[in-house]
Write an enzyme that holds these catalytic residues in place. Structure first.
Site, short mmCIF file in Angstrom:
data_model
loop_
_atom_site.label_atom_id
_atom_site.label_comp_id
_atom_site.label_asym_id
_atom_site.label_seq_id
_atom_site.Cartn_x
_atom_site.Cartn_y
_atom_site.Cartn_z
N CYS A 2 0.80 -1.25 -0.08
CA CYS A 2 -0.06 -0.03 0.08
C CYS A 2 0.80 1.39 0.01
O CYS A 2 1.92 1.19 0.54
CB CYS A 2 -0.86 0.15 1.22
SG CYS A 2 -2.00 -1.30 1.45
N ARG A 27 3.56 -0.30 -4.90
CA ARG A 27 3.40 -0.71 -3.74
C ARG A 27 2.07 -1.41 -3.52
O ARG A 27 1.65 -2.20 -2.30
CB ARG A 27 3.38 0.41 -2.72
CG ARG A 27 4.89 1.20 -2.61
CD ARG A 27 4.60 2.36 -1.48
NE ARG A 27 4.55 1.69 -0.25
CZ ARG A 27 5.41 1.36 0.65
NH1 ARG A 27 6.65 1.69 0.23
NH2 ARG A 27 5.32 1.06 1.78
N TRP A 72 -3.00 -2.62 -1.81
CA TRP A 72 -2.72 -4.12 -1.77
C TRP A 72 -3.32 -4.88 -0.73
O TRP A 72 -2.95 -4.63 0.59
CB TRP A 72 -1.03 -4.34 -1.74
CG TRP A 72 -0.81 -5.58 -2.11
CD1 TRP A 72 -0.13 -6.07 -3.19
CD2 TRP A 72 -0.49 -6.80 -1.15
NE1 TRP A 72 -0.06 -7.54 -3.38
CE2 TRP A 72 -0.06 -7.78 -2.02
CE3 TRP A 72 -0.76 -6.94 0.33
CZ2 TRP A 72 -0.01 -9.19 -1.30
CZ3 TRP A 72 -0.30 -8.22 0.86
CH2 TRP A 72 -0.12 -9.49 -0.03
N ASN A 98 -1.61 1.86 6.12
CA ASN A 98 -0.59 0.88 5.47
C ASN A 98 -0.18 0.00 6.51
O ASN A 98 0.58 0.50 7.56
CB ASN A 98 0.45 1.65 4.73
CG ASN A 98 1.47 0.56 4.24
OD1 ASN A 98 1.42 -0.41 3.97
ND2 ASN A 98 2.89 1.09 4.23
N GLY A 99 -0.44 -1.24 6.41
CA GLY A 99 0.02 -2.23 7.46
C GLY A 99 -1.23 -3.17 7.85
O GLY A 99 -2.20 -3.41 6.93
N GLU A 466 17.06 -17.89 -7.57
CA GLU A 466 16.71 -16.47 -8.01
C GLU A 466 16.21 -16.43 -9.47
O GLU A 466 15.24 -15.61 -9.34
CB GLU A 466 17.91 -15.79 -7.77
CG GLU A 466 17.97 -14.22 -8.43
CD GLU A 466 16.65 -13.48 -8.09
OE1 GLU A 466 16.13 -13.65 -7.18
OE2 GLU A 466 16.33 -12.24 -8.84
N LYS A 470 12.44 -14.90 -10.53
CA LYS A 470 12.31 -13.96 -11.60
C LYS A 470 11.33 -14.30 -12.69
O LYS A 470 10.40 -13.71 -13.16
CB LYS A 470 13.71 -13.75 -12.04
CG LYS A 470 14.20 -12.32 -12.52
CD LYS A 470 14.47 -11.29 -11.51
CE LYS A 470 13.64 -11.35 -10.52
NZ LYS A 470 14.20 -10.67 -9.18
N GLU A 473 7.48 -14.60 -11.26
CA GLU A 473 6.66 -13.43 -10.77
C GLU A 473 6.62 -12.43 -12.00
O GLU A 473 5.43 -11.69 -12.01
CB GLU A 473 7.66 -12.40 -9.80
CG GLU A 473 8.84 -11.78 -10.27
CD GLU A 473 9.50 -11.06 -8.94
OE1 GLU A 473 8.90 -10.73 -8.07
OE2 GLU A 473 10.90 -10.90 -9.19
N HIS A 489 17.21 -36.87 -6.57
CA HIS A 489 16.68 -37.32 -5.29
C HIS A 489 15.13 -37.05 -5.25
O HIS A 489 14.48 -37.10 -4.34
CB HIS A 489 17.08 -36.50 -4.02
CG HIS A 489 18.77 -36.69 -3.92
ND1 HIS A 489 18.93 -38.11 -3.52
CD2 HIS A 489 19.75 -36.04 -4.25
CE1 HIS A 489 20.43 -38.10 -3.25
NE2 HIS A 489 20.84 -37.13 -3.85
N LYS A 583 6.05 -4.16 -4.71
CA LYS A 583 7.38 -3.94 -4.50
C LYS A 583 7.76 -4.13 -3.10
O LYS A 583 8.86 -4.50 -2.85
CB LYS A 583 7.75 -2.60 -5.16
CG LYS A 583 9.22 -2.27 -5.16
CD LYS A 583 10.03 -3.11 -6.34
CE LYS A 583 11.22 -2.65 -6.13
NZ LYS A 583 12.11 -3.94 -7.15
O1 M6R Z 1 13.13 -4.48 -0.64
P1 M6R Z 1 13.23 -5.91 -0.23
O2 M6R Z 1 14.96 -6.09 -1.05
O3 M6R Z 1 13.85 -6.02 1.13
O4 M6R Z 1 12.54 -6.88 -1.02
C1 M6R Z 1 12.66 -8.17 -0.48
C2 M6R Z 1 11.71 -8.83 -1.80
O5 M6R Z 1 10.32 -8.66 -1.22
C3 M6R Z 1 11.88 -8.86 -3.14
O6 M6R Z 1 13.42 -9.03 -3.24
C4 M6R Z 1 11.20 -9.58 -3.84
O7 M6R Z 1 11.35 -10.89 -3.69
C5 M6R Z 1 11.12 -8.99 -5.41
N1 M6R Z 1 9.94 -8.95 -6.02
C6 M6R Z 1 11.75 -9.97 -6.28
O8 M6R Z 1 12.25 -9.70 -7.42
#
Ligand code: M6R
Length: 588
Positions: A2, A27, A72, A98-99, A466, A470, A473, A489, A583
């Site tokens: 948010c 956000r 959000w 927000n929260g 990672e 990527k 998402e 395994h 984000k």
């Molecule tokens: O702001 P931060 O680096 O703490 O965020 C952590 C994760 O939320 C962030 O890396 C998220 O996994 C990304 N969307 C990945 O691309």
């Protein structure tokens, strides 16, 4: 999650807030709302993206006092009623949050028993009713708001506009909020971006602080009630950095910025790096902690410290770290990695260490963020704003700094700097037109796949994880990363004819085993996409990367970022705002 914006000044607050919400849309983007004062308070809200709203179709008159919210959803479905702002009875004030109010069920029950009626499913409405309840015994809205806020559990920030006194009252505890100070104008926001086009002077509110904005501002400690003096800081980001410019998406812009962002991250005070290295070497128990992509960087860091410094660094995701609190002592050191510096799970990990009087160092991109402020030492990534939901440029900068710290811990700082600056140059060379075109073609070729697997060993196991996040998402393709050796395994049972499998084959001690693992997949029908400095007959498709030794995660992840981006575009998805994500993840 948010985004919140508030404005008090001489400009049209609706315009400032609308623009600010667009800057904060990453956000949360399931619904939005704006409240503006013009004699009465008027609220306009709706489901959908704020980016699609213009000032003209907003339908609000010029107002010098306005607040807004981009949501959000946590409590309550995505609909107009649940969207913020929420009115108090009689429309005397309007509030955004927000929260998460963790004790909202309990509070809602108590308020219902006292006769309050609820029209939404949100925890935000609980705050509104709680303030109304407090007003019964204290007519001053500021006092009632503080008193209500003190009854909330969880990480929250609230901003409200008061019709009678024409002021903004805002409080934060655990969720970010900052006050931009312009010329006869004040802007409150969840992060820096909405402030940039108005002012570079900012006060970062600390937890349990309230700010009241009228013709001037006052900051209060919400526990003691006393007024506080706060330092005004100057932000060194500029408004151009937060714009998409000629690029179709922020994600592509930010991937390409890696031509120089790794170098920018390496511009650090050498003494600070040495001091951090000393802390790492003197600690009894070092823990690298982050979430999502930042977590994968931490995992990569454990391999870098092992190989370069012969040092054991533990890894946990932010959300899991508090479960290890039994091991934490005053000699423990937490390395917190976070782009935003506002991730709730990472902050909770920090609190776990602070509770035991351990130390915190951090790698963060956002200056003045909560993670930064709670750290004894902080290295800023110097990358400018990262706006696309998928982390790209912050990832490679975090990797570079993590590897640099490993070198410094081994007493080889100069060697580390030289190596990583060379790696940065090589990333710059990679990101040419032809490289982009070939990854776009590969994306076209595999865009219809229902699954993509990625394997890696050693430090590139972290990058296999990672790579998966990527692709997931932004393309919504089911992607999973595995340690090359783990395949046999269990996961190998999933391989089917033609399934794309990306093998991260660095030119290191894992190479031979990685090639065997790739062969095992190929023998079962998998289509092998090798990411490697050298081609190999096992590969059905080869993505060339430079040979950079222990820094291979940096060069291996860059083509995967591009592949994920092109997969997203090829599948008709907006890579900057993928579904269900935000984000900054400021809730647990
Ligand atoms: O702001 P931060 O680096 O703490 O965020 C952590 C994760 O939320 C962030 O890396 C998220 O996994 C990304 N969307 C990945 O691309």
């Amino acid at each position: 999650m948010c985004g919140i914006v508030g404005y008090k000044g001489k400009k049209n607050g609706c315009e400032v807030v609308l623009k600010g919400l667009k800057d904060l849309e990453y956000r949360g983007y399931d619904s939005w709302g704006i409240a503006a004062l013009n004699g009465d308070i008027r609220i306009v809200k709706d489901v959908g993206k704020i980016s699609e709203i213009s000032l003209d179709n907003l339908g609000l008159e010029h107002s010098e006092l306005a607040i807004g919210h981009t949501r959000w959803a946590t409590h309550g479905g995505v609909n107009k009623i649940n969207a913020h702002p929420h009115f108090a009875q009689g429309e005397t004030f309007a509030l955004v949050q927000n929260g998460i109010v963790e004790n909202f069920q309990e509070l809602r029950g108590e308020l219902k028993a006292k006769g309050h009626q609820f029209t939404t499913e949100t925890d935000t409405e609980v705050i509104v009713k709680l303030i109304e309840e407090e007003q019964k015994s204290n007519n001053d809205l500021k006092a009632a708001t503080i008193s209500a806020f003190n009854k909330l559990k969880g990480r929250n920030a609230i901003v409200l506009i008061d019709k009678e006194t024409q002021r903004i009252i805002a409080i934060k505890d655990g969720s970010p909020l900052m006050l931009g100070i312009g010329e006869n104008e004040y802007i409150l926001a969840s992060d820096i971006s909405p402030l940039l086009s108005h002012t570079k002077q900012v006060i970062f509110l600390d937890d349990k602080e309230a700010v009241v904005v009228n013709d001037t501002y006052q900051i209060f400690d919400i526990v003691s009630g006393e007024e506080k003096e706060k330092k005004v800081q100057t932000i060194d980001w500029d408004v151009e950095q937060a714009k998409k410019g000629e690029y179709p998406h922020f994600m592509l812009k930010e991937i390409l910025e890696q031509k120089h962002t790794i170098k920018q991250a390496l511009v650090q005070d050498p003494e600070l790096i040495q001091n951090i290295a000393k802390e790492i070497n003197n600690a009894f128990g070092v823990y690298a902690v982050g979430c999502g992509t930042a977590g994968k960087v931490c995992l990569a860091g454990t391999y870098a410290f092992s190989q370069i410094a012969g040092k054991h660094v533990n890894f946990a995701f932010g959300s899991e770290f508090p479960n290890f609190h039994h091991f934490i002592t005053s000699k423990s050191l937490l390395m917190a990695v976070s782009q935003s510096g506002e991730t709730a799970d990472t902050l909770e990990a920090i609190e776990t260490v602070k509770d035991k009087h351990g130390k915190v160092i951090s790698l963060v991109n956002v200056m003045g963020s909560s993670v930064m402020r709670q750290s004894e030492y902080s290295l800023l990534l110097n990358n400018g704003p990262e706006i696309a939901v998928a982390s790209t440029k912050a990832t490679t900068s975090q990797l570079a700094l993590m590897i640099l710290l490993a070198y410094a811990s081994a007493g080889r700082y100069d060697e580390g700097m030289k190596h990583l600056n060379e790696v940065s140059d090589k990333v710059g060379e990679m990101l040419g037109e032809n490289y982009l075109s070939s990854l776009k073609e590969l994306a076209e070729q595999i865009k219809g796949s229902s699954d993509i697997y990625i394997i890696g060993r050693g430090i590139n196991y972290a990058m296999a994880l990672e790579a998966a996040i990527k692709i997931q998402e932004v393309s919504y393709i089911h992607a999973e990363g595995f340690a090359g050796g783990e395949l046999k395994h269990g996961p190998i049972a999933l391989i089917s004819q033609g399934m794309p499998c990306i093998a991260l084959v660095a030119n290191d001690e894992t190479k031979a085993d990685m090639l065997s693992n790739a062969m095992e997949i190929k023998s079962r029908g998998g289509y092998i996409i090798g990411v490697s400095p050298e081609n190999n007959e096992i590969f059905d498709y080869w993505i060339k990367v430079p040979d950079v030794g222990i820094a291979s995660p940096i060069v291996n992840i860059v083509p995967i970022q591009l592949l994920a981006y092109y997969l997203s575009v090829a599948r008709g998805i907006d890579p900057d705002k993928p579904r269900n994500l935000a984000k900054s993840v400021t809730v647990k």
